[in-house]
Design a protein around this motif. Structure first.
Motif, PDB file in Angstrom:
ATOM      1  N   VAL A  15       0.861  -1.180   0.000  1.00  0.00           N
ATOM      2  CA  VAL A  15       0.000   0.000   0.000  1.00  0.00           C
ATOM      3  C   VAL A  15       0.897   1.229   0.000  1.00  0.00           C
ATOM      4  CG1 VAL A  15      -1.779   1.257   1.287  1.00  0.00           C
ATOM      5  CG2 VAL A  15      -1.753  -1.259   1.323  1.00  0.00           C
ATOM      6  N   LEU A  40      -5.007  -0.752   6.152  1.00  0.00           N
ATOM      7  CA  LEU A  40      -5.212  -1.544   4.929  1.00  0.00           C
ATOM      8  C   LEU A  40      -4.064  -2.527   4.744  1.00  0.00           C
ATOM      9  CD1 LEU A  40      -6.316   1.347   2.515  1.00  0.00           C
ATOM     10  CD2 LEU A  40      -7.808  -0.196   3.803  1.00  0.00           C
ATOM     11  N   ILE A 103      -1.881  -0.773  -4.167  1.00  0.00           N
ATOM     12  CA  ILE A 103      -2.804   0.327  -3.843  1.00  0.00           C
ATOM     13  C   ILE A 103      -1.988   1.624  -3.763  1.00  0.00           C
ATOM     14  CG2 ILE A 103      -4.221   1.317  -1.979  1.00  0.00           C
ATOM     15  CD1 ILE A 103      -5.034  -1.566  -1.252  1.00  0.00           C
ATOM     16  N   LEU A 134     -12.397   3.777   3.155  1.00  0.00           N
ATOM     17  CA  LEU A 134     -11.631   2.748   2.461  1.00  0.00           C
ATOM     18  C   LEU A 134     -11.664   1.486   3.291  1.00  0.00           C
ATOM     19  CD1 LEU A 134      -8.429   4.834   1.577  1.00  0.00           C
ATOM     20  CD2 LEU A 134     -10.194   4.137  -0.035  1.00  0.00           C
ATOM     21  N   ILE A 136     -10.794  -3.138   2.939  1.00  0.00           N
ATOM     22  CA  ILE A 136     -10.398  -4.260   2.104  1.00  0.00           C
ATOM     23  C   ILE A 136     -11.503  -5.304   2.167  1.00  0.00           C
ATOM     24  CG2 ILE A 136      -8.713  -6.137   1.788  1.00  0.00           C
ATOM     25  CD1 ILE A 136      -7.405  -3.470   1.286  1.00  0.00           C
ATOM     26  N   LEU A 143      -9.734  -3.504  -2.855  1.00  0.00           N
ATOM     27  CA  LEU A 143      -9.954  -2.257  -2.119  1.00  0.00           C
ATOM     28  C   LEU A 143     -11.367  -1.732  -2.378  1.00  0.00           C
ATOM     29  CD1 LEU A 143      -8.620   0.080  -0.411  1.00  0.00           C
ATOM     30  CD2 LEU A 143      -8.061   1.155  -2.607  1.00  0.00           C
ATOM     31  N   GLN A 145     -13.709   1.355  -2.128  1.00  0.00           N
ATOM     32  CA  GLN A 145     -13.498   2.792  -2.059  1.00  0.00           C
ATOM     33  C   GLN A 145     -14.842   3.492  -2.022  1.00  0.00           C
ATOM     34  OE1 GLN A 145     -10.006   3.356  -5.095  1.00  0.00           O
ATOM     35  NE2 GLN A 145     -11.260   1.668  -5.832  1.00  0.00           N
TER      36      GLN A 145
END
Ligand SMILES: Cc1cc2nc3c(=O)[nH]c(=O)nc-3n(C[C@H](O)[C@H](O)[C@H](O)COP(=O)(O)OP(=O)(O)OC[C@H]3O[C@@H](n4cnc5c(N)ncnc54)[C@H](O)[C@@H]3O)c2cc1C
Ligand SMILES: Cc1cc2nc3c(=O)[nH]c(=O)nc-3n(C[C@H](O)[C@H](O)[C@H](O)COP(=O)(O)OP(=O)(O)OC[C@H]3O[C@@H](n4cnc5c(N)ncnc54)[C@H](O)[C@@H]3O)c2cc1C
Lengths: 350, 261
Positions: A15, A40, A103, A134, A136, A143, A145
Motif C-alpha cells: 500500500v 489496509l 494500492i 476505504l 479491504i 480495495l 473505495q
C-alpha cells in the motif's frame, strides 16, 4: 460479494501513500493517509510505503518511518523541488512500474487531484475520486473505495477489479492521522530518477502564498461556524469572540459567505472546506446536506438554532435551542468563568 | 487560435433519488443543464476568441438529448458543436470518458487549447480534464483562475492551490480546467438563439472516431460502482431546552463529564 479479479496480480504488492509536500513541508493529509494505509496494509499483510518526491528530503524520509511506515521510496532531485504535473507524473509512473504497488492513496488536494488522474491515465488504471471511506474486501482482497457524489447526496462504493494499482484520492480531514512513535523499523530506498531525460512543456514560474485571513480551518481543533442566522457582518463578531475564547477558528456556511459577511476561505461544505475538528459549533446554520458533508465527521458537534426542527440537530451531539444572540454571550461568559481556554482545550489532545 | 471546450450535461439538481431495487440513480423527470463549471469554460473560450481571434468548438459525450445543451452553447456564441454519442460509449468511467473525448478532439484536429470545467456537479471527480490531456500527450493545468498571457506558442495562467496560487507557463497545445473565479459568464444573445434553432448538431459515433473498442464505454472502464446508498445521518443528539443560562450550564457540564472540555 465482490468477485475476485480475473487477472493474476501476484506481482503487485504493498500500500503506497503519495507524500505530498511543499517546501519540504508534508501536507497534513499525508499523515492521515499513513494512518489509514497502515490499517489496509495490515489487513492485506503487506507493507505500507510512502513515495516521497522533491529535493533535500532525506531527513523527512527518515522521520516518516516513525509514523509506522515500512518503506519510503525517495526521489530526491534539485529539479523536483517544486511540484510540476509533468515531472511528478513521470516520476510516479517510473516508481509504479518499477516497484508495482497494489494500492496508491493520494490526498484529494489541488495537487493530488491533478497528479492522480494524469498518472492513472498514463498507466491505464482506475482512480476513485475524493474518497471518504476505504476498506479491504475480506474475500477478494480488493480495495473498497467509498465516496460521495452528487454533492454528497449519495455515497458510492467503487472497486477497481482488473487493473493495478488500485488508485484513490482521499478527502482531507476525514481519516485519523497516524501518531509519531519511536521504535518502528523501516527503510528509506533512494530511487535515482534521470531528471535530464524529461522534456517538460510546463514551467512553474512562481508560487505565491496568499495570507487569506490566516484561516487554517483544516487544522483547527475547535471551529465555531456562523450561518444566515447570525444576521449580519457586524454580528459575526459574536462568532469570532466565541472562537477566540476557545482558541478555535472561524467557519461559515455558504449563506453567510454569499451574503458577504465573511470571506470564502472560511466556507465549510461541499464547495468549501472539509473539516473534522474535535469540536464543531454550528451557530444559526440550518444543516443543509451541502454543509453537512463538510463537517459531519467532527468528533463533537454542538448546534445552536432557534428552530427545534432544524436538520442540523439530526447530526449534532449537543443541541441548544434558542436565539444565538443570547446563547453565545452566555457561553462566552461561562467559558471565562470556568477558565476554559485554548490551553485547556489543547491539554486534552495530548 | 483553435479552442475546444468540453461540456457535460448534468441533472439540474444534486438531490437525486435512488431506485432501491436496481441500486441506480433515477434520472427521469429531472431537468438537464450544462454543468455549471463548464459555463465558465465556454465564457473563457469566447473571451479568448474575442481577444486573439480564432474559433471555439464545443464537444460533449453523452446520449442524444445532449444536443439541447450543445444548442445552448451555440446560443452563447460558439462557432461549432459536436456530440459524441453511441451506445458503446455508455457506462464509461473517467478513463474511458477522457479517452473518447481525446479521440474526438484528435478528429477535430489542429487544436491549440482545450478548456474544461473544474469538475462535474454529478460525478464530482475532476478527473476527465487531466485524463484528456494525458491521452493527447499535452500538458495541463487544473483550477485555473486567470489566463494572464497567450502567444502562438505558450500560455500563462494562475492556478489556485491551498493557501495561494501558482503562476504556470505551458507550451501550446495545452489543456486547462477552470474555476468560477475566472470570469462572469454571459447570457445567450438573440442572434445566437436564432442560430441555435436552425443548427443541426453533428453526431460522431464510435465508427467516426478511430477508437479502440477495449478502451471505450463499460469495457474501457477500470472502475466499477458496486453500490450506491444515501448517507444516513444518525446521531444521538442531546437537546438542551429551557432558560439560556440553564442550557449553557448543562452543555458545559456534559462537555466536562465527557472529558471534551
Ligand atoms: C451545489 C451547491 C453547493 C453548496 N455548497 C455549500 C457549501 O459548501 N457550504 C454550505 O454551507 N452550503 C452550501 N450550499 C448551500 C446549502 O444548500 C444551504 O443553502 C446553506 O448551507 C444554508 O446556509 P445556512 O444554514 O447558514 O442558512 P439557512 O438554511 O437559511 O439557515 C439559517 C438557520 O439559522 C437559524 N436562525 C436564524 N436566526 C437565528 C437566531 N437568531 N438564533 C439561532 N438560530 C437562528 C434558522 O432557524 C435556520 O435554521 C450549496 C448548495 C449547492 C446547491
Ligand atoms: C456515483 C458515481 C461515482 C463515480 N465515481 C467515479 C470515480 O471515482 N472514478 C471514475 O473514474 N469514474 C467515476 N464515475 C464515472 C464518472 O462520473 C463518469 O465517467 C463521468 O462521465 C465523468 O466524470 P465526472 O462526471 O466526474 O466529470 P469530471 O471529471 O468531474 O468533469 C470535469 C470536466 O470534464 C469535462 N467532461 C466531463 N465529462 C464530460 C463529457 N461526458 N463530455 C464532455 N466533457 C466532459 C467537463 O469540462 C467537466 O467540467 C462515477 C459515476 C457515478 C454515477
Amino acid at each position: 460479494r465482490i468477485e475476485k479479479s480475473t487477472r493474476d496480480f501476484t506481482d503487485y504488492k504493498d500500500v503506497w501513500v503519495f507524500g505530498e509536500q511543499r517546501n519540504g513541508q508534508l501536507n497534513q493529509v499525508v499523515y492521515e493517509l499513513i494512518g489509514e494505509g497502515r490499517k489496509l496494509a495490515n489487513k492485506l499483510g503487506e507493507n505500507l510505503c510512502v513515495a516521497l518526491i522533491g529535493n533535500k528530503l532525506t531527513s523527512k524520509a527518515k522521520d516518516l518511518i516513525n509514523y509506522g511506515v515500512d518503506k519510503v521510496y525517495l526521489v530526491d532531485e534539485e529539479g523536483l523541488a517544486i511540484y510540476n504535473d509533468e515531472a511528478y507524473t513521470a516520476v510516479m509512473t517510473e516508481l509504479i512500474n518499477c516497484y508495482k504497488p497494489s494500492i496508491i492513496l493520494l490526498g484529494a488536494t489541488a495537487i493530488g487531484r491533478s497528479l492522480g488522474p494524469r498518472v492513472a491515465a498514463r498507466i491505464k488504471t482506475g482512480l476513485t475520486a475524493d474518497c471518504t471511506g476505504l476498506d479491504i474486501d475480506s474475500e477478494s482482497g480488493i480495495l473498497l473505495q467509498t465516496r460521495p457524489a452528487f454533492g454528497g447526496n449519495i455515497m458510492a462504493t467503487i472497486v477497481c477489479k482488473n487493473h493495478r494499482p488500485q488508485m484513490a484520492t482521499v478527502r482531507q480531514g476525514v481519516m485519523k492521522p497516524a501518531k509519531r512513535k519511536s521504535g518502528y523499523n523501516g527503510q528509506v530506498i533512494k530511487h535515482h530518477f534521470d531528471y535530464n531525460k524529461l522534456n517538460l512543456r510546463t514551467r512553474v514560474l512562481k508560487v505565491v502564498e496568499e495570507i487569506t485571513d490566516m484561516v487554517k480551518l483544516e487544522e483547527a481543533d475547535i471551529i465555531v461556524s456562523g450561518g444566515r442566522g447570525v444576521g449580519s457582518a457586524e454580528n459575526f463578531k459574536l462568532i469570532r469572540e466565541l472562537a477566540e475564547v476557545l482558541g478555535g477558528a472561524v467557519g461559515a456556511s455558504r449563506a453567510a459567505v454569499d451574503n458577504g459577511w465573511i470571506p470564502y476561505a472560511h466556507q465549510v461544505g461541499q464547495t468549501g472546506k472539509t473539516v473534522s475538528p474535535k469540536i464543531y459549533i454550528a451557530c444559526g446554520i440550518s444543516g443543509a446536506v451541502q454543509h453537512l458533508v463538510g463537517m459531519r465527521s467532527s468528533d463533537v458537534i454542538i448546534a445552536i438554532n432557534k428552530d427545534p426542527n432544524a436538520p442540523i440537530f439530526n447530526v449534532a451531539t449537543y443541541g441548544l435551542v434558542g436565539d444565538l444572540n443570547q446563547i453565545i454571550p452566555a457561553m462566552i461568559k461561562e467559558i471565562k468563568l470556568r477558565g476554559l481556554s485554548e490551553a485547556a482545550a489543547s491539554s486534552e489532545n495530548s | 487560435m483553435k479552442i475546444v471546450v468540453c461540456i457535460k450535461q448534468v441533472p439540474d439538481t444534486t438531490d437525486v433519488k435512488i431506485n432501491k431495487e436496481t441500486n441506480t440513480l433515477i434520472r427521469e423527470g429531472v431537468k438537464s443543464i450544462i454543468n455549471p463549471f463548464d459555463m465558465y469554460a465556454i465564457e473563457e473560450g469566447l473571451r479568448l476568441r474575442e481577444k486573439y481571434g480564432g474559433t471555439v468548438t464545443v464537444i460533449s459525450m453523452g446520449p442524444p438529448q445532449v444536443t439541447e445543451s450543445l444548442k445552448e452553447a451555440v446560443s452563447l456564441g460558439v462557432d461549432d458543436v459536436i456530440l459524441l454519442s453511441d451506445r458503446v460509449f455508455a457506462g464509461a468511467d473517467t478513463l474511458a470518458t477522457s479517452y473518447t473525448l481525446a479521440k474526438g478532439i484528435e478528429k477535430i484536429g489542429g487544436v491549440d487549447l482545450i478548456l474544461c470545467g473544474k469538475q462535474a456537479i454529478d460525478g464530482d471527480t475532476a478527473q476527465v480534464g487531466p485524463g484528456i490531456a494525458e491521452h493527447l500527450d499535452i500538458p495541463h493545468v487544473t483550477y485555473v483562475k486567470e489566463i494572464t498571457d497567450v502567444t502562438d506558442k505558450i500560455i500563462r495562467v494562475k492556478r489556485m492551490i491551498e493557501g495561494g496560487y501558482e503562476e504556470i507557463e505551458m507550451d501550446l497545445p495545452a489543456l486547462l480546467t477552470v474555476v468560477k473565479e475566472i470570469n462572469e459568464p454571459r447570457l445567450p444573445s438573440i442572434r445566437g438563439i436564432l442560430r441555435s434553432r436552425e443548427m443541426e448538431v453533428p453526431i460522431w459515433t464510435a465508427q467516426d472516431l478511430d477508437v479502440d473498442e477495449d478502451k471505450i464505454g463499460l469495457n474501457g472502464s477500470p472502475t466499477q460502482v458496486v453500490s450506491i446508498t444515501t448517507p444516513k445521518f444518525e446521531a444521538k443528539t442531546q437537546i438542551f431546552t429551557g432558560k439560556v443560562e440553564e442550557q449553557v450550564q448543562n452543555l458545559f457540564n456534559a462537555l466536562r463529564e465527557q472529558r471534551i472540555l
